[in-house]
Design a protein around this motif. Structure first.
Motif, PDB file in Angstrom:
ATOM      1  N   MET A 154       0.867  -1.175   0.000  1.00 17.20           N
ATOM      2  CA  MET A 154       0.000   0.000   0.000  1.00 17.20           C
ATOM      3  C   MET A 154       0.905   1.227   0.000  1.00 17.20           C
ATOM      4  N   ASN A 155       0.705   2.104  -0.981  1.00 17.31           N
ATOM      5  CA  ASN A 155       1.542   3.295  -1.023  1.00 17.31           C
ATOM      6  C   ASN A 155       0.761   4.543  -0.610  1.00 17.31           C
ATOM      7  N   VAL A 156       1.488   5.630  -0.460  1.00 23.10           N
ATOM      8  CA  VAL A 156       0.903   6.877   0.020  1.00 23.10           C
ATOM      9  C   VAL A 156      -0.154   7.404  -0.948  1.00 23.10           C
ATOM     10  N   LEU A 157       0.089   7.300  -2.246  1.00 20.58           N
ATOM     11  CA  LEU A 157      -0.873   7.781  -3.230  1.00 20.58           C
ATOM     12  C   LEU A 157      -2.206   7.051  -3.091  1.00 20.58           C
ATOM     13  N   THR A 158      -2.165   5.752  -2.893  1.00 24.27           N
ATOM     14  CA  THR A 158      -3.396   4.970  -2.726  1.00 24.27           C
ATOM     15  C   THR A 158      -4.173   5.447  -1.509  1.00 24.27           C
ATOM     16  N   VAL A 159      -3.474   5.670  -0.411  1.00 25.92           N
ATOM     17  CA  VAL A 159      -4.130   6.130   0.820  1.00 25.92           C
ATOM     18  C   VAL A 159      -4.731   7.518   0.612  1.00 25.92           C
ATOM     19  N   LEU A 160      -3.994   8.425  -0.015  1.00 22.02           N
ATOM     20  CA  LEU A 160      -4.487   9.791  -0.217  1.00 22.02           C
ATOM     21  C   LEU A 160      -5.692   9.836  -1.156  1.00 22.02           C
ATOM     22  N   VAL A 161      -5.627   9.110  -2.256  1.00 23.92           N
ATOM     23  CA  VAL A 161      -6.748   9.106  -3.207  1.00 23.92           C
ATOM     24  C   VAL A 161      -7.981   8.455  -2.580  1.00 23.92           C
ATOM     25  N   THR A 162      -7.774   7.372  -1.847  1.00 24.32           N
ATOM     26  CA  THR A 162      -8.892   6.701  -1.186  1.00 24.32           C
ATOM     27  C   THR A 162      -9.500   7.601  -0.118  1.00 24.32           C
ATOM     28  N   ALA A 163      -8.676   8.308   0.630  1.00 23.62           N
ATOM     29  CA  ALA A 163      -9.183   9.238   1.644  1.00 23.62           C
ATOM     30  C   ALA A 163      -9.971  10.370   0.997  1.00 23.62           C
ATOM     31  N   ALA A 164      -9.454  10.907  -0.116  1.00 19.63           N
ATOM     32  CA  ALA A 164     -10.178  11.970  -0.820  1.00 19.63           C
ATOM     33  C   ALA A 164     -11.522  11.461  -1.335  1.00 19.63           C
ATOM     34  N   LEU A 165     -11.526  10.251  -1.871  1.00 20.09           N
ATOM     35  CA  LEU A 165     -12.770   9.633  -2.346  1.00 20.09           C
ATOM     36  C   LEU A 165     -13.769   9.501  -1.197  1.00 20.09           C
ATOM     37  N   ALA A 166     -13.295   8.992  -0.079  1.00 16.35           N
ATOM     38  CA  ALA A 166     -14.175   8.801   1.079  1.00 16.35           C
ATOM     39  C   ALA A 166     -14.733  10.136   1.569  1.00 16.35           C
ATOM     40  N   LEU A 167     -13.895  11.138   1.676  1.00 22.14           N
ATOM     41  CA  LEU A 167     -14.369  12.445   2.146  1.00 22.14           C
ATOM     42  C   LEU A 167     -15.400  13.042   1.200  1.00 22.14           C
ATOM     43  N   LEU A 168     -15.160  12.923  -0.090  1.00 20.70           N
ATOM     44  CA  LEU A 168     -16.101  13.442  -1.080  1.00 20.70           C
ATOM     45  C   LEU A 168     -17.470  12.783  -0.932  1.00 20.70           C
ATOM     46  N   PHE A 169     -17.476  11.456  -0.832  1.00 20.23           N
ATOM     47  CA  PHE A 169     -18.753  10.750  -0.783  1.00 20.23           C
ATOM     48  C   PHE A 169     -19.411  10.817   0.590  1.00 20.23           C
ATOM     49  N   ILE A 170     -18.632  10.960   1.651  1.00 14.03           N
ATOM     50  CA  ILE A 170     -19.242  11.176   2.972  1.00 14.03           C
ATOM     51  C   ILE A 170     -19.960  12.517   2.987  1.00 14.03           C
ATOM     52  N   ALA A 171     -19.312  13.540   2.438  1.00 16.57           N
ATOM     53  CA  ALA A 171     -19.947  14.859   2.386  1.00 16.57           C
ATOM     54  C   ALA A 171     -21.211  14.835   1.535  1.00 16.57           C
ATOM     55  N   ALA A 172     -21.134  14.206   0.373  1.00 14.53           N
ATOM     56  CA  ALA A 172     -22.303  14.134  -0.512  1.00 14.53           C
ATOM     57  C   ALA A 172     -23.432  13.336   0.130  1.00 14.53           C
ATOM     58  N   GLY A 173     -23.086  12.199   0.712  1.00 12.02           N
ATOM     59  CA  GLY A 173     -24.101  11.359   1.348  1.00 12.02           C
ATOM     60  C   GLY A 173     -24.725  12.026   2.559  1.00 12.02           C
ATOM     61  N   ALA A 174     -23.909  12.689   3.357  1.00 16.55           N
ATOM     62  CA  ALA A 174     -24.427  13.366   4.553  1.00 16.55           C
ATOM     63  C   ALA A 174     -25.403  14.469   4.167  1.00 16.55           C
ATOM     64  N   GLY A 175     -25.090  15.192   3.094  1.00 15.75           N
ATOM     65  CA  GLY A 175     -26.009  16.240   2.636  1.00 15.75           C
ATOM     66  C   GLY A 175     -27.349  15.680   2.210  1.00 15.75           C
ATOM     67  N   LYS A 176     -27.321  14.542   1.554  1.00 15.79           N
ATOM     68  CA  LYS A 176     -28.565  13.906   1.129  1.00 15.79           C
ATOM     69  C   LYS A 176     -29.359  13.400   2.326  1.00 15.79           C
ATOM     70  N   ILE A 177     -28.679  12.750   3.252  1.00 16.93           N
ATOM     71  CA  ILE A 177     -29.358  12.181   4.421  1.00 16.93           C
ATOM     72  C   ILE A 177     -29.931  13.280   5.317  1.00 16.93           C
ATOM     73  N   ALA A 178     -29.156  14.362   5.481  1.00 16.18           N
ATOM     74  CA  ALA A 178     -29.591  15.458   6.352  1.00 16.18           C
ATOM     75  C   ALA A 178     -30.643  16.351   5.694  1.00 16.18           C
ATOM     76  N   GLY A 179     -30.817  16.205   4.390  1.00 16.66           N
ATOM     77  CA  GLY A 179     -31.782  17.052   3.686  1.00 16.66           C
ATOM     78  C   GLY A 179     -31.300  18.486   3.540  1.00 16.66           C
ATOM     79  N   ALA A 180     -30.002  18.664   3.339  1.00 17.16           N
ATOM     80  CA  ALA A 180     -29.436  20.000   3.165  1.00 17.16           C
ATOM     81  C   ALA A 180     -30.129  20.724   2.014  1.00 17.16           C
ATOM     82  N   ARG A 181     -30.312  22.012   2.172  1.00 19.08           N
ATOM     83  CA  ARG A 181     -31.066  22.811   1.205  1.00 19.08           C
ATOM     84  C   ARG A 181     -30.527  22.644  -0.223  1.00 19.08           C
ATOM     85  N   GLY A 182     -29.215  22.726  -0.393  1.00 15.24           N
ATOM     86  CA  GLY A 182     -28.629  22.585  -1.723  1.00 15.24           C
ATOM     87  C   GLY A 182     -28.845  21.202  -2.307  1.00 15.24           C
TER      88      GLY A 182
END
Length: 115
Positions: free
Chosen positions: A1-29
Protein backbone atom coordinates in the motif's frame (compact mmCIF):
# COMPACT_ATOMS: atom_id res chain seq x y z
CA UNK A 1 0.00 0.00 0.00
CA UNK A 2 1.54 3.29 -1.02
CA UNK A 3 0.90 6.88 0.02
CA UNK A 4 -0.87 7.78 -3.23
CA UNK A 5 -3.40 4.97 -2.73
CA UNK A 6 -4.13 6.13 0.82
CA UNK A 7 -4.49 9.79 -0.22
CA UNK A 8 -6.75 9.11 -3.21
CA UNK A 9 -8.89 6.70 -1.19
CA UNK A 10 -9.18 9.24 1.64
CA UNK A 11 -10.18 11.97 -0.82
CA UNK A 12 -12.77 9.63 -2.35
CA UNK A 13 -14.17 8.80 1.08
CA UNK A 14 -14.37 12.45 2.15
CA UNK A 15 -16.10 13.44 -1.08
CA UNK A 16 -18.75 10.75 -0.78
CA UNK A 17 -19.24 11.18 2.97
CA UNK A 18 -19.95 14.86 2.39
CA UNK A 19 -22.30 14.13 -0.51
CA UNK A 20 -24.10 11.36 1.35
CA UNK A 21 -24.43 13.37 4.55
CA UNK A 22 -26.01 16.24 2.64
CA UNK A 23 -28.56 13.91 1.13
CA UNK A 24 -29.36 12.18 4.42
CA UNK A 25 -29.59 15.46 6.35
CA UNK A 26 -31.78 17.05 3.69
CA UNK A 27 -29.44 20.00 3.17
CA UNK A 28 -31.07 22.81 1.20
CA UNK A 29 -28.63 22.58 -1.72
CA UNK A 30 -28.98 18.83 -1.88
CA UNK A 31 -32.78 18.97 -1.90
CA UNK A 32 -32.66 21.64 -4.59
CA UNK A 33 -30.47 19.39 -6.77
CA UNK A 34 -32.74 16.41 -6.09
CA UNK A 35 -35.74 18.37 -7.27
CA UNK A 36 -33.87 19.73 -10.28
CA UNK A 37 -32.88 16.21 -11.33
CA UNK A 38 -36.35 14.83 -10.64
CA UNK A 39 -35.17 12.13 -8.23
CA UNK A 40 -37.77 10.84 -5.74
CA UNK A 41 -36.99 11.64 -2.09
CA UNK A 42 -36.74 7.94 -1.09
CA UNK A 43 -34.21 7.29 -3.85
CA UNK A 44 -32.21 10.37 -2.81
CA UNK A 45 -31.99 9.04 0.75
CA UNK A 46 -30.99 5.59 -0.54
CA UNK A 47 -28.29 7.15 -2.73
CA UNK A 48 -26.96 9.04 0.30
CA UNK A 49 -26.80 5.84 2.33
CA UNK A 50 -25.03 4.05 -0.52
CA UNK A 51 -22.52 6.90 -0.76
CA UNK A 52 -21.71 6.63 2.95
CA UNK A 53 -21.46 2.84 2.74
CA UNK A 54 -19.24 3.07 -0.34
CA UNK A 55 -16.95 5.55 1.39
CA UNK A 56 -16.64 3.25 4.40
CA UNK A 57 -15.96 0.29 2.12
CA UNK A 58 -13.27 2.17 0.23
CA UNK A 59 -11.48 3.03 3.47
CA UNK A 60 -11.84 -0.56 4.70
CA UNK A 61 -10.33 -1.57 1.37
CA UNK A 62 -7.03 -0.19 2.56
CA UNK A 63 -6.96 -3.24 4.84
CA UNK A 64 -8.90 -5.70 2.65
CA UNK A 65 -8.39 -5.05 -1.05
CA UNK A 66 -11.44 -6.86 -2.51
CA UNK A 67 -13.82 -4.73 -0.45
CA UNK A 68 -12.09 -1.52 -1.47
CA UNK A 69 -12.15 -2.37 -5.15
CA UNK A 70 -15.84 -3.31 -4.97
CA UNK A 71 -16.68 -0.14 -3.04
CA UNK A 72 -14.79 2.06 -5.51
CA UNK A 73 -16.59 0.34 -8.40
CA UNK A 74 -19.93 0.93 -6.71
CA UNK A 75 -19.12 4.61 -6.18
CA UNK A 76 -18.06 4.88 -9.81
CA UNK A 77 -21.42 3.42 -10.86
CA UNK A 78 -23.27 5.88 -8.62
CA UNK A 79 -21.29 8.65 -10.31
CA UNK A 80 -22.24 7.37 -13.76
CA UNK A 81 -25.87 7.50 -12.66
CA UNK A 82 -25.41 11.07 -11.46
CA UNK A 83 -23.78 12.09 -14.75
CA UNK A 84 -26.61 10.48 -16.74
CA UNK A 85 -29.14 12.33 -14.59
CA UNK A 86 -27.44 15.63 -15.41
CA UNK A 87 -27.42 14.82 -19.12
CA UNK A 88 -31.09 13.85 -18.95
CA UNK A 89 -32.06 17.32 -17.69
CA UNK A 90 -29.64 18.98 -20.13
CA UNK A 91 -27.39 20.50 -17.46
CA UNK A 92 -24.27 22.39 -18.39
CA UNK A 93 -20.86 20.76 -18.09
CA UNK A 94 -20.17 22.97 -15.07
CA UNK A 95 -23.21 21.62 -13.22
CA UNK A 96 -22.35 18.02 -14.11
CA UNK A 97 -18.63 18.42 -13.32
CA UNK A 98 -18.80 17.18 -9.70
CA UNK A 99 -20.30 13.88 -10.87
CA UNK A 100 -17.57 13.48 -13.47
CA UNK A 101 -14.82 14.34 -10.97
CA UNK A 102 -16.29 11.78 -8.56
CA UNK A 103 -16.32 9.18 -11.34
CA UNK A 104 -12.66 9.76 -12.20
CA UNK A 105 -11.66 9.73 -8.53
CA UNK A 106 -13.56 6.50 -7.86
CA UNK A 107 -12.05 4.80 -10.91
CA UNK A 108 -8.56 5.96 -9.96
CA UNK A 109 -8.99 4.75 -6.37
CA UNK A 110 -10.25 1.39 -7.59
CA UNK A 111 -7.26 0.99 -9.90
CA UNK A 112 -4.82 1.97 -7.15
CA UNK A 113 -6.45 -0.37 -4.63
CA UNK A 114 -6.35 -3.25 -7.10
CA UNK A 115 -2.69 -2.80 -7.91
Amino acid sequence: MNVLTVLVTAALALLFIAAGAGKIAGARGSVSMRDHLGVPARWWLAIGLLEIAGAAGAVAGLAWTPLGVAAAAGLALLSVGAAVSHVRVRDTATTAAPALVALVLAAFAGILLAS
